[in-house]
Scaffold this active site. Structure first.
Site, PDB file in Angstrom:
ATOM      1  N   CYS A 107      33.696 -37.130 -33.947  1.00 41.72           N
ATOM      2  CA  CYS A 107      32.472 -37.580 -34.610  1.00 41.72           C
ATOM      3  C   CYS A 107      31.276 -37.101 -33.803  1.00 41.72           C
ATOM      4  O   CYS A 107      31.279 -37.210 -32.580  1.00 41.72           O
ATOM      5  CB  CYS A 107      32.480 -39.111 -34.687  1.00 41.72           C
ATOM      6  N   HIS A 149      35.754 -40.368 -43.595  1.00 42.30           N
ATOM      7  CA  HIS A 149      35.033 -40.623 -42.341  1.00 42.30           C
ATOM      8  C   HIS A 149      33.531 -40.801 -42.618  1.00 42.30           C
ATOM      9  O   HIS A 149      32.905 -41.740 -42.122  1.00 42.30           O
ATOM     10  CB  HIS A 149      35.282 -39.439 -41.389  1.00 42.30           C
ATOM     11  N   GLU A 150      32.982 -39.906 -43.454  1.00 40.76           N
ATOM     12  CA  GLU A 150      31.536 -39.977 -43.736  1.00 40.76           C
ATOM     13  C   GLU A 150      31.177 -41.185 -44.599  1.00 40.76           C
ATOM     14  O   GLU A 150      30.155 -41.831 -44.368  1.00 40.76           O
ATOM     15  CB  GLU A 150      31.049 -38.687 -44.404  1.00 40.76           C
ATOM     16  N   HIS A 153      30.827 -44.135 -42.531  1.00 42.76           N
ATOM     17  CA  HIS A 153      29.511 -44.192 -41.872  1.00 42.76           C
ATOM     18  C   HIS A 153      28.473 -44.869 -42.769  1.00 42.76           C
ATOM     19  O   HIS A 153      27.641 -45.635 -42.299  1.00 42.76           O
ATOM     20  CB  HIS A 153      28.989 -42.783 -41.570  1.00 42.76           C
TER      21      HIS A 153
HETATM   22 ZN    ZN Z   1      31.244 -39.504 -37.661  1.00 38.36          ZN
END
Ligand code: ZN
Length: 188
Positions: A107, A149-150, A153
C-alpha cells in the site's frame, strides 16, 4: 499535479468517504491529479483518502504488471485489460463472487510493508465514471485484489486490518513507528 500521499497515522485514512454527487470540473481535475500521483508513485491503485480527501473516488491501473495476471469481463464477455485502464471508480460497490484466496499486497500509505491478504478471488463491481456514467464489470486476479483494497480505503479500512494476526504481530513495531512519525509531522 502530483499530490502528497498520506502515510499510516494520518486521520484521513480512517475516514469513510462521502458519496460523490457533483460530477464537475473540480472532480475531473481531482481524478487527473490522482492518476498523476498514482503513476508517479508506481502504484496500481490510489484512493482519495490517501491524498487526504475522504470521498468515494479511486483510480486503478494494473496494465503494467506482468507477473500477477488480471481478468476482466463486461456483460459476461472477457475484455482486454489495457483497453479499460486506467479505471476511475466513483461511488463503487463491490460484491464477492467466490471463495477467498491469499495473495501479496502492499500500500502506498505503508511504504516497504507487504503481507499476504485473504480476499475473494473475483468480484462484481458497479461504479460511476468521472462524468457520472454508471458501469459494471467482473474481475479476478490482481485487478480484483486492487479493486477490493481500494474500495476498503474508501470505507476507512486498511490492509493491516485484514492481515493475519501473526503477520501483524511481526510488524507491530514498524507500524507503531510509522504512526508516530506521521503524527509528529502533522503536529508540526
Ligand atoms: Zn492502499
Amino acid at each position: 499535479m502530483i499530490l502528497p500521499i498520506v502515510k499510516y497515522g494520518h486521520p484521513a485514512l480512517r475516514q469513510k468517504g462521502e458519496a460523490v454527487e457533483t460530477f464537475d470540473e473540480t472532480l475531473e481535475e481531482f481524478v487527473h491529479n490522482m492518476l498523476d500521483t498514482m503513476y508517479d508513485a508506481d502504484g496500481v491503485g490510489l484512493a482519495a483518502q490517501q491524498v487526504g480527501k475522504a470521498t468515494q473516488v479511486t483510480v486503478i491501473d494494473v496494465s503494467q504488471v506482468e507477473d500477477r495476471p488480471s481478468t476482466m469481463a463486461v456483460d459476461g464477455k472477457e475484455v482486454s485489460i489495457p483497453d479499460f485502464m486506467p479505471l476511475v471508480l466513483v461511488n463503487p460497490v463491490v460484491k464477492p463472487l467466490n471463495d477467498r484466496v491469499k495473495g501479496p499486497e502492499g500500500c502506498l500509505s505503508f511504504p516497504e510493508i507487504y503481507a499476504d491478504i485473504e480476499r475473494p478471488e473475483s468480484v462484481e463491481v458497479s461504479a460511476q465514471d468521472h462524468k457520472g456514467n454508471s458501469f459494471s464489470f467482473t474481475c479476478g486476479g490482481l485487478l480484483s485484489k486492487a479493486v477490493q483494497h481500494e474500495v476498503d480505503h474508501l470505507k476507512g479500512i486498511l490492509f493491516i486490518d485484514r492481515m493475519e494476526r501473526k503477520d501483524k504481530d511481526k510488524l507491530r513495531n514498524v507500524l507503531e513507528a510509522m504512526r508516530e512519525t506521521t503524527q509528529k509531522e502533522l503536529s508540526q
